[in-house]
Design a protein around this motif. Sequence first.
Motif, PDB file in Angstrom:
ATOM      1  N   ARG A  41       4.190 -44.203  28.204  1.00  0.00           N
ATOM      2  CA  ARG A  41       2.855 -45.399  27.171  1.00  0.00           C
ATOM      3  C   ARG A  41       1.723 -44.871  26.050  1.00  0.00           C
ATOM      4  O   ARG A  41       1.711 -45.377  25.328  1.00  0.00           O
ATOM      5  N   TYR A  42       0.996 -44.810  26.913  1.00  0.00           N
ATOM      6  CA  TYR A  42      -0.612 -44.348  26.943  1.00  0.00           C
ATOM      7  C   TYR A  42      -0.258 -43.111  25.946  1.00  0.00           C
ATOM      8  O   TYR A  42      -1.247 -43.181  24.463  1.00  0.00           O
ATOM      9  N   ILE A  43       0.832 -42.584  25.772  1.00  0.00           N
ATOM     10  CA  ILE A  43       1.147 -41.247  25.464  1.00  0.00           C
ATOM     11  C   ILE A  43       2.013 -41.401  24.059  1.00  0.00           C
ATOM     12  O   ILE A  43       1.168 -41.377  22.939  1.00  0.00           O
ATOM     13  N   TYR A  51      -4.420 -39.631  17.667  1.00  0.00           N
ATOM     14  CA  TYR A  51      -5.132 -37.967  17.302  1.00  0.00           C
ATOM     15  C   TYR A  51      -3.919 -37.644  16.734  1.00  0.00           C
ATOM     16  O   TYR A  51      -2.923 -37.876  16.542  1.00  0.00           O
ATOM     17  N   GLU A  52      -5.361 -36.439  16.227  1.00  0.00           N
ATOM     18  CA  GLU A  52      -4.507 -35.125  15.538  1.00  0.00           C
ATOM     19  C   GLU A  52      -3.666 -34.935  16.931  1.00  0.00           C
ATOM     20  O   GLU A  52      -3.973 -34.950  17.748  1.00  0.00           O
ATOM     21  N   ILE A  53      -2.890 -33.864  15.717  1.00  0.00           N
ATOM     22  CA  ILE A  53      -1.982 -33.151  17.132  1.00  0.00           C
ATOM     23  C   ILE A  53      -2.273 -32.168  18.242  1.00  0.00           C
ATOM     24  O   ILE A  53      -2.229 -31.986  19.370  1.00  0.00           O
ATOM     25  N   THR A  59      -4.887 -33.627  25.811  1.00  0.00           N
ATOM     26  CA  THR A  59      -5.871 -34.861  26.995  1.00  0.00           C
ATOM     27  C   THR A  59      -3.917 -34.414  27.120  1.00  0.00           C
ATOM     28  O   THR A  59      -4.022 -35.460  28.555  1.00  0.00           O
ATOM     29  N   ILE A  60      -2.746 -34.460  26.571  1.00  0.00           N
ATOM     30  CA  ILE A  60      -1.634 -34.474  26.838  1.00  0.00           C
ATOM     31  C   ILE A  60      -1.498 -33.159  28.371  1.00  0.00           C
ATOM     32  O   ILE A  60      -0.711 -33.654  29.112  1.00  0.00           O
ATOM     33  N   ILE A  61      -2.251 -32.219  28.099  1.00  0.00           N
ATOM     34  CA  ILE A  61      -2.103 -31.346  28.916  1.00  0.00           C
ATOM     35  C   ILE A  61      -2.813 -31.413  30.212  1.00  0.00           C
ATOM     36  O   ILE A  61      -2.170 -31.463  31.361  1.00  0.00           O
TER      37      ILE A  61
END
Length: 580
Positions: A41-43, A51-53, A59-61
């Motif tokens: 949900r946060y992602i 945020y920009e990709i 952060t996703i990593i």
Amino acid sequence: MSRKTKKFLSYYKPYLGLFLSDMFCALVAASITLLYPLIVRYITNDLLRNYEISQAMNTIIKLGLLMLGLAILEMLCNFFIAYKGHMMGANIEFDMRNDIFEHYQKLSFNFYDNQKTGQLMARITHDLFDITELCHHGPEDIVISIIKFVGAFIILININLPLTLIVFTFLPIMFAFAFFMKNKMNRAFRKNRERIAEINAQIEDNLSGIRVVKSFANENQELDKFHAGNKRFVESKRNSYWQMATFHSGLGVFTNLISVAVIIGGSLLIADGAIAVSDLLTFLLYINNIIEPVRKLINFTEQFQNGITGFDRFMEIMDINPDIVDKKNAVDLKNVKGEIEFKNVSFKYNETTTDVFRNINLKVEAGEYIALVGSSGVGKTTMCSLIPRFYEVSSGTITLDGMDIRDIKLKSLRKNIGIVQQDVYLFTGTVMENIRYGKLDATEEEIIQAAMNANAHDFIMELPDGYDTYIGQRGVKLSGGQKQRLSIARVFLKNPPILIFDEATSALDNESEKVVQESLERLAKNRTTFVIAHRLSTIRNAKDIIVLTEGGIAERGNHKELLEQKGLYANLYTLTQASQ
């Protein structure tokens, strides 16, 4: 808290540390599963929207590495739960099996007279199998279910209250359904256990009597009996599977209904702008976290029914109090002479109202050789079984060296009594092991000497491995006379001051009888001896012969005196002579 519950919980005490560690790991594993939908949900709600990709990817990593770490931690917790938790359950099962076996050893002949061996075996084996699963998975499933259920509810109510209420509206109905099915499943599983115990008893009966079955060529009859019992078991299984199928299919319906309600309700809320698409996705991910606790509770109910019905049958045996126990101030015997006296002794079995015999008054001096005779059913064996307290007198008193045998510790009393029976029981193992049963710490020299005294040494040395020869179950590889001599050697090794010979030669041929009789006479020398005789010719030289009837002692004297009386003994002797 009921006594049965306290008894069940008491088995956790030795493993409290392991139990708490298992519960901690269950708590951690359940908490980790609640985090994954929140990360998703946060992602979707924050990172990808705000945020920009390129920034979001970093952060996703990091979040991916975090989830990987959580997955490894969850794996370790689940491994601990699956391995150590199951071992805790197995150890509890081990303790219960030890307890029930120990309890079996305390119960008297009265108990075993009314039981089937296969049924008793089922209670110590099959009935306890599911205890492992219940002891382990029961508390663990409850902890995991509560954490996931409460955690998911708190998280979802913070995301969207109306959609959460839609989901949780179904749950009371699901629990009511589970409660409704509980009693039906309990009855079904209990019937399964009763039926499998019946099958065990039938198998034990068949295998124990396989030689009789084959001698009468009644294999088909036994197969028919087994098929009938097996069919009854399948029918009880059919009923329990019907209940299980109703249970699980009902759960599947509720799961699908919740999913449909969330999709429809969420779609309407999205159309109304009340929630985002990512929130609906989170709800759908959490449905599994809501349904899984319900599924676990249902599995727990199934485990509970299996385990608790086994525990109920376990407690049925444990609740049977031994009817023959040591008095509080019972004493050990010392310097036993062997004087036995019956004072107004009567006896009847627990479930009957008629006395087997009554008003027995008999004094046997130390070292005296006394014979008991009488027609079948008058209680000769039972009377002798009262001396080591295999049964308890209904009224009257039996004394040993002037002391009431009920004031003597059972173990001490029985250590001083040796019994040689007609139906010899030898344990699976070697000749040496079976003789040593008379004195567990005996040396090899003592065992050989006992065998010599019993006229058994010569035939033992002719066996393939001598004293180390494996004799099969119940000594099946030996003749009747050989088995009898081993049982006599066992008593020689025990060296008790009091002996009971229960028709010890009646099943033997003349040649074997002569050898065994010689061994018995050697064993009886200078010991108080009771001989239950079928062949009256074997007791002609007895100093005292007692003729027993249902009313008590009818005649007493030596062989010559009793023949001259021309009473019951004379009639019995005439009949036995005519039959030989």
